[in-house]
Design an enzyme around this catalytic site. Structure first.
Site, PDB file in Angstrom:
ATOM      1  N   ASN A 159       0.916  -1.218  -0.139  1.00  0.00           N
ATOM      2  CA  ASN A 159      -0.195   0.023  -0.046  1.00  0.00           C
ATOM      3  C   ASN A 159       0.750   1.215   0.155  1.00  0.00           C
ATOM      4  OD1 ASN A 159       0.491  -0.553   2.657  1.00  0.00           O
ATOM      5  ND2 ASN A 159      -1.272   0.302   3.521  1.00  0.00           N
ATOM      6  N   CYS A 292      -3.546   1.450   6.734  1.00  0.00           N
ATOM      7  CA  CYS A 292      -3.690   1.073   8.038  1.00  0.00           C
ATOM      8  C   CYS A 292      -4.355   1.773   9.100  1.00  0.00           C
ATOM      9  CB  CYS A 292      -2.397   0.191   8.688  1.00  0.00           C
ATOM     10  SG  CYS A 292      -1.711  -1.253   7.684  1.00  0.00           S
ATOM     11  N   GLU A 470       8.208   3.150  14.462  1.00  0.00           N
ATOM     12  CA  GLU A 470       8.916   3.465  13.220  1.00  0.00           C
ATOM     13  C   GLU A 470       8.778   4.887  12.949  1.00  0.00           C
ATOM     14  OE1 GLU A 470       6.881   0.816  10.166  1.00  0.00           O
ATOM     15  OE2 GLU A 470       8.642  -0.185  10.283  1.00  0.00           O
TER      16      GLU A 470
HETATM   17  C1  SIN Z   1       0.127   2.349   6.567  1.00  0.00           C
HETATM   18  O1  SIN Z   1      -1.040   2.251   6.279  1.00  0.00           O
HETATM   19  O2  SIN Z   1       0.543   1.060   7.183  1.00  0.00           O
HETATM   20  C2  SIN Z   1       1.006   3.517   6.788  1.00  0.00           C
HETATM   21  C3  SIN Z   1       0.318   4.595   6.591  1.00  0.00           C
HETATM   22  C4  SIN Z   1       1.015   5.749   6.941  1.00  0.00           C
HETATM   23  O3  SIN Z   1       2.287   5.868   7.090  1.00  0.00           O
HETATM   24  O4  SIN Z   1       0.456   6.935   7.132  1.00  0.00           O
END
Ligand code: SIN
Length: 492
Positions: A159, A292, A470
């Site tokens: 993604n 996510c 992270e």
């Molecule tokens: C993700 O969907 O895992 C990352 C999304 C983000 O870094 O904003």
């Protein structure tokens, strides 16, 4: 949507192992397709176990030289790579759109986000401080050192094929670790461009190794079975994350896991309506809902429900759907047919259980959608807890509204999930902002902010959304071991 720009040219990639780019040992390759059209975009080597082992050998051989390099020099490689990635935004974004589907403007935004992680961790490399601890007796001194964990591995999702890679490689390389990375089968070409920039920026042979494969389980097992790989970072499904936890036990391997989310977005009736609609749109429809952290459950307080629902319906209906390389498109295809099926199942289940369909709810019609994996942006009202959409992450462009009355009820509904990655609230009441943010059981809380992700903040979840962070100042700790050295015999 009507723009007739030529489609992206076919591209082919190679593995990066040690000193250079190469084919898989057995010479096999697999195809990469455009989710908007089903057409071939390119192909990459289909690495086997011997290739994975060769990549670990290369990372192991490079480790001593890389960790011995002064942090400022490791940081300089990361900064140069970030500069090259920024310079190459247009071609990298085109590759990303071709294999992942997101609109070009979003892809360019992700390229900048990806470069940002390398820049951030280039700075953090210089701040890997130790400590001198007050001694327990006058003839002793105690030093605390923070040292690279060793060879690391990264398994990244489709993604965000650039940013999730630099979010792992940035801290690993800054800390002095070497790495073997495996991108998702659907999006290996973007990862190749990121690794190319690192090599062009001067990353020495073996510091970064890239394995493309159609057999992810084999790669995961090979990485986990090799004692030289000291740490693995994974972004992906909770089911695979649990499997990795089990297989990490044999060697007590370190893990960072960024797993599924099921984000609640609470809109209180004291919220600014325009801002609430803007932020929910940004959260829900980024990357066609395939993030996510995107809002998956939208709780709206009764007093603002009608106005919010109607405004959101207008904005949802106005979204332009199409291939990501067409001018003006805001919602690209989903990654594959299974993703469309999941979205369809969630929507149909919600309607069957009494939800009201206000916008979308179908695969868009027309020749340009026929061969791709599209689903129309959808708004449902009257979502209740027994519906599948209230229980599982949809990972698609579907917004579902649930009405609530009080603050306690909203917090209870929001926390009623085994997941805990991101949550959001919209309010102008500052006391409520603190109260609710503190009670939400999530790793990330956006207050009047549907897009809270930045390299300088510690991204990650609680509960079944995983562990490890992270980004942010703590992101580099995931790649460092802490050691103390007690020195005796220092008589005064
Ligand atoms: C993700 O969907 O895992 C990352 C999304 C983000 O870094 O904003």
């Amino acid at each position: 949507m009507t723009d007739t720009a030529p489609r992206t040219a076919t591209r082919d990639g190679q593995l990066l192992i040690g000193a250079g780019w190469r084919e898989a040992g057995d010479g096999t390759r697999f195809g990469v397709t455009d989710p908007a059209s089903g057409r071939a975009v390119g192909s990459v080597p289909d690495a086997g176990q011997a290739d994975v082992r060769a990549a670990i050998d290369a990372a192991d051989a490079a480790l001593d030289g890389w960790r011995a390099l002064p942090a400022i020099e490791r940081g300089a490689v990361l900064r140069r790579a970030a500069g090259l990635i920024r310079e190459r935004t247009t071609p990298i974004a085109a590759v990303m759109t071709a294999e992942q589907g997101k609109p070009l403007a979003e892809a360019a935004g992700e390229v900048a986000y990806a470069a940002g992680f390398l820049e951030w961790f280039a700075g953090e490399a210089e701040r890997i401080y130790g400590q001198i601890v007050p001694p327990s007796s006058p003839d002793k001194r105690v030093l605390v050192l923070r040292q690279p964990v060793g060879v690391t591995a990264a398994i990244t999702p489709w993604n965000f094929p650039a940013a999730m890679l630099t979010r792992k490689l940035g801290p690993a390389l800054a800390a002095g670790c070497t790495s073997v990375v495996k991108p998702a089968e659907a999006t290996p070409l973007t990862a190749i461009e990121i690794c190319r920039a690192l090599r062009d920026a001067g990353a020495p042979d073996g510091v970064v190794n890239l394995i493309t494969t159609s057999r992810p389980a084999m790669v995961g097992e090979t990485l986990m079975a090799d004692p030289r790989v000291r740490k693995l970072s994974f972004t992906g499904s909770t089911a695979v994350g649990k499997q990795l936890i089990r297989s990490s036990a044999d060697q007590v391997k370190r893990l960072s896991l960024e797993l599924g989310g099921h984000a609640p977005y609470i809109v209180f009736d004291d919220a600014d309506l325009d801002s609430a609609v803007d932020q929910v749109m940004a959260s829900k429809f980024r990357n066609a809902g395939q993030t996510c952290v995107c809002a998956n459950r939208i709780y709206v307080q009764r007093g603002i429900h009608e106005a919010f629902r109607d405004a959101l319906a207008l904005r949802t209906a106005a979204l332009v759907v199409g291939a990501g390389d067409r001018a003006g498109v805001q919602i690209g295809p989903l990654i594959d047919g299974r993703a469309v099926e999941k979205v369809r199942r969630h929507v149909e289940d919600a309607i069957a259980h009494g939800a009201r369909l206000l916008v979308g709810g179908k695969v868009p019609e027309g020749r340009e959608f026929a061969a791709g994996h599209f689903y129309a942006p959808t708004l449902l009202d009257g979502i209740t807890t027994e519906m599948v959409i209230a229980q599982e992450e949809t990972f698609g462009p579907v917004a579902g509204l649930t009405v609530f009355d009080g603050e306690d009820e909203a917090v209870r509904l929001a926390n009623e999930t085994p997941f805990g990655l991101a949550a959001y609230l919209q309010t102008r009441d500052y006391a409520r902002m603190f109260r609710v943010a503190e009670r939400l059981e999530f790793g990330i809380v956006g207050v009047n902010d549907g897009a809270p992700s930045v390299p300088s903040a510690p991204f990650g979840g609680v509960k079944q959304s995983g562990f490890g962070r992270e980004g942010g100042a703590v992101g580099i700790d995931e790649y460092l071991d802490v050691k103390y050295v007690s020195i005796g015999g220092i008589s005064s």
